[in-house]
Design a protein around this motif. Structure first.
Motif, PDB file in Angstrom:
ATOM      1  N   PRO A 142       0.680  -1.207  -0.011  1.00 45.85           N
ATOM      2  CA  PRO A 142      -0.024   0.138  -0.008  1.00 45.85           C
ATOM      3  C   PRO A 142       0.880   1.362  -0.084  1.00 45.85           C
ATOM      4  N   GLU A 143       2.028   1.112   0.625  1.00 43.29           N
ATOM      5  CA  GLU A 143       2.916   2.376   0.469  1.00 43.29           C
ATOM      6  C   GLU A 143       3.225   3.032  -1.062  1.00 43.29           C
ATOM      7  N   ALA A 157      -6.728   4.500  -9.700  1.00 42.19           N
ATOM      8  CA  ALA A 157      -7.381   3.474  -9.996  1.00 42.19           C
ATOM      9  C   ALA A 157      -6.408   2.279  -9.517  1.00 42.19           C
ATOM     10  N   ILE A 158      -6.650   1.308  -8.576  1.00 41.51           N
ATOM     11  CA  ILE A 158      -6.040   0.060  -8.419  1.00 41.51           C
ATOM     12  C   ILE A 158      -6.701  -1.022  -9.116  1.00 41.51           C
ATOM     13  N   GLU A 183      -6.368  -4.041  -0.544  1.00 43.96           N
ATOM     14  CA  GLU A 183      -6.697  -5.161  -0.328  1.00 43.96           C
ATOM     15  C   GLU A 183      -8.122  -5.809  -0.876  1.00 43.96           C
ATOM     16  N   SER A 184      -8.703  -4.979  -1.003  1.00 39.22           N
ATOM     17  CA  SER A 184     -10.146  -5.229  -1.863  1.00 39.22           C
ATOM     18  C   SER A 184     -10.058  -5.690  -3.253  1.00 39.22           C
ATOM     19  N   ALA A 185      -8.993  -5.037  -4.099  1.00 40.27           N
ATOM     20  CA  ALA A 185      -8.688  -5.177  -5.362  1.00 40.27           C
ATOM     21  C   ALA A 185      -7.910  -6.443  -5.514  1.00 40.27           C
ATOM     22  N   ASP A 196      -3.462 -12.250  -7.451  1.00 39.33           N
ATOM     23  CA  ASP A 196      -3.591 -11.095  -6.797  1.00 39.33           C
ATOM     24  C   ASP A 196      -2.996  -9.864  -7.053  1.00 39.33           C
ATOM     25  N   SER A 197      -2.079 -10.141  -8.081  1.00 37.33           N
ATOM     26  CA  SER A 197      -1.329  -8.827  -8.563  1.00 37.33           C
ATOM     27  C   SER A 197      -2.165  -7.864  -9.065  1.00 37.33           C
ATOM     28  N   VAL A 198      -1.975  -6.558  -8.602  1.00 39.05           N
ATOM     29  CA  VAL A 198      -2.404  -5.262  -8.861  1.00 39.05           C
ATOM     30  C   VAL A 198      -1.464  -4.295  -9.514  1.00 39.05           C
ATOM     31  N   TYR A 199      -1.873  -3.231 -10.226  1.00 39.35           N
ATOM     32  CA  TYR A 199      -1.167  -2.067 -10.676  1.00 39.35           C
ATOM     33  C   TYR A 199      -1.918  -0.851 -10.424  1.00 39.35           C
TER      34      TYR A 199
END
Length: 595
Positions: A142-143, A157-158, A183-185, A196-199
């Motif tokens: 999150p940082e 946008a996550i 965490e929700s994304a 569970d990878s996000v950008y």
């Protein structure tokens, strides 16, 4: 030419693929879950195989079961449709590795390269296609979101790497929301796409959503088939799509189409796909590539006369595209209306069940229906809510709108609630009719009173209660997972089939909650919080003994491809938590007890 194709999907898209196979002289194989024993796609196929229980993770997402069904049936190709495993590179690789089975779609390598958003952004940036400012590598903490916000500002946008259609995307408007939305994304990405990878991306406030259909063969030929405008969305879920876009100039249209073609060509992509863009203030930015057929591919087929699904199959066989880019012309205007089993007057709540007592679709010039259900069918609520697609075509947008109004008025459905009344409202809506809407229009400006009036005036009636016993009943019998149909004549009492009468049958679910794993025993005093729809528990937010307030979220329920917060209607002490993360629940199952 392939002899037999297994369609690894359900509903209208499975029937759509099977129709293309039929015209090419190819036999078809359906797969189905216990919930879909009597589904339309099962009836249409030449043969059908059971692949597991109702829960998608145990059936339509069971890679081993689907490949095994293909081998049992002697299928020499698998077409994934859209959704489920259609963009799963691991599944594509598994099919590619199977003996004598061909994957109808882009290669697993291409799917991994363009299907994961950060990799696709790198490819497009390398091909000089404009991209929305954001990260090109996954974000793991999150940082990093906080740092991105400090540099680019909010909103952010996550997005889940494997996501699409708003699934796995969360908007962060202030720094206080970062941790929760991050965490929700990730949770949605894991639940929907096993990733569970996000950008991160800068969140555009009022863009148009434009996508370009492409088809590429194994001989280096890449064609784009024009664009579709998918800007009318609710919570990032498309409801009406059209083409060509009323928002693009001819010059911008050509520029976007060529950018899509060059970007795909640079990746050595093969088969059908869609390159999506956001357009705002005359600028366009690459959004993502969908490495599969799209729900709205029908719009492009009506505009160009090109059968995209047939070309998917022919390209997979090694055939070369027989038309040049200059041969592609868009004739007239087309629109697609998603006929979802939802009540637009109740915040688009999905139908909880029902039977199609009346199903009389429209016809006439310029009207196309892609569906799988027929009159008398029961609605299956275990999956998404779309039951059909209505596509209309006219010589121009005005005629298309007129034809859409006529077709929607003709569409007679009783027994299952649908959003047909909502569509009829939109075809009288000033912003939509003038083509000035953006992706945020419905979320910010929908006239709920007009929708409620339309639902009251034009909405489907509730399912009827008919106690008359039929003279003849049809039963499904399975032998080693393969489906057969048997007709039995009733005399006197209604005929029944024991739960264990077939090898792959679905056993009755115990009364109560706990998702069919056993009866939920409510042994605590207080008010129960129950599931309002079938789904899967993604997160439990409370524990026994917690003090909560009215409106507090007690758990998160995934249903109809969306996360839904389940909130307490009253405050008090949590005296029992009846579910756990990952558990499937049905409508009415007890989740939490509050005293």
């Amino acid at each position: 030419m392939f002899d037999k194709v297994l369609v690894a999907n359900r509903g209208e898209i499975a029937v759509r693929v099977m129709r293309a196979c039929e015209e090419l002289g190819i036999d078809t194989v359906a797969v189905y879950s216990d919930a879909d024993r009597n589904a339309g796609h099962v009836r249409y196929a030449d043969e059908a195989y059971n692949v597991g229980p109702a829960r998608a993770a145990d059936s339509y997402l069971d890679q081993e079961a689907i490949v095994d069904a293909a081998e049992k049936a002697g299928a020499d190709a698998i077409h994934p449709g859209y959704g489920f495993l259609a963009e799963n590179a691991d599944f594509a690789a598994k099919v590619e590795a199977a003996d004598s089975v061909t994957w109808i779609g882009p290669t697993s390598d291409s799917m991994e390269q363009l299907g994961e958003k950060t990799k696709a952004r790198k490819v497009m940036r390398g091909a000089d296609v404009p991209i929305v400012p954001g990260t090109t590598d996954p974000v793991t903490d999150p940082e990093e979101v906080h740092e991105f916000g400090e540099e680019h500002g909010y909103p952010i946008a996550i997005k889940a790497e494997g996501g699409g259609g708003g699934r796995g995307m969360k908007v962060v408007r202030t720094e206080d929301e970062v941790e929760e939305q991050f965490e929700s994304a990730r949770r949605e990405g894991e639940a929907y796409f096993d990733n569970d990878s996000v950008y991160l991306e800068r969140y555009l406030e009022r863009p148009r959503h434009i996508e370009v259909q492409i088809i590429a063969d194994q001989h280096g030929n890449v064609r784009h088939l024009g664009e579709r405008d998918c800007s009318l969305q609710r919570r990032h879920q498309k409801v009406i799509e059209e083409g060509p876009s009323p928002a693009l100039s001819d010059a911008l249209r050509e520029e976007i189409g060529e950018a899509a073609r060059q970007g795909v060509k640079a990746s050595e992509y093969v088969n059908a796909g869609t390159v999506e863009f956001l357009v705002e203030d005359g600028e366009f930015f690459f959004l993502e590539v969908n490495t599969r057929i799209q729900v709205e591919h029908c719009v492009t087929e009506e505009l160009t006369g090109i059968d995209i699904v047939k070309w998917q199959i022919q390209v997979a066989e090694g055939e070369e595209l027989d038309f040049a880019q200059d041969d592609v012309e868009l004739e007239g205007h087309a629109m697609e209306f998603r006929i979802n089993a939802e009540n637009a007057a109740e915040d688009f709540a999905p139908a909880r069940g029902g039977t199609l007592d009346v199903y009389d679709p429209p016809g006439g010039i310029g009207v196309r229906l892609d569906d799988a259900l027929r009159q008398g069918d029961d609605l299956v609520t275990d999956y998404d809510s779309m039951i059909a697609k209505l596509i209309v075509h006219g010589s121009n947008r005005e005629e298309c709108l007129t034809r859409g109004r006529r077709a929607l008025a003709e569409y007679d459905i009783e027994g299952v609630v649908t959003i047909i009344p909502f569509h009829r409202v939109m075809l009288e809506d000033e912003a939509f009719v003038s083509g000035e809407h953006t992706t945020k229009y419905l979320d910010e400006h929908l006239d709920e009173e007009r929708v409620a009036e339309a639902q009251e005036k034009w909405g489907s009636t509730e399912a009827s209660s008919d106690d008359e016993e039929p003279v003849e009943r049809e039963f499904t019998v399975e032998v080693n997972g393969k489906r057969f149909e048997v007709n039995l004549e009733e005399r006197g009492e209604a005929a029944t089939v024991p739960a264990n009468a077939n090898s792959g049958g679905q056993k009755p679910k115990p009364a109560g909650g706990s998702g069919g794993n056993g009866e939920t025993v409510v042994d605590a005093e207080g008010e129960t919080v129950s599931a309002e729809m079938q789904g899967t528990i993604l997160d439990v937010r409370v524990e026994e003994g917690d003090e909560i307030q009215p409106g507090d979220v007690v758990c998160v329920l995934e249903a109809m491809k969306m996360e839904n917060d389940v909130v307490a209607s009253r405050g008090g002490t949590v005296t029992q938590v009846a579910v756990s993360e990952g558990e499937s629940v049905d409508m009415g199952d007890v989740l939490v007890v509050v005293d």
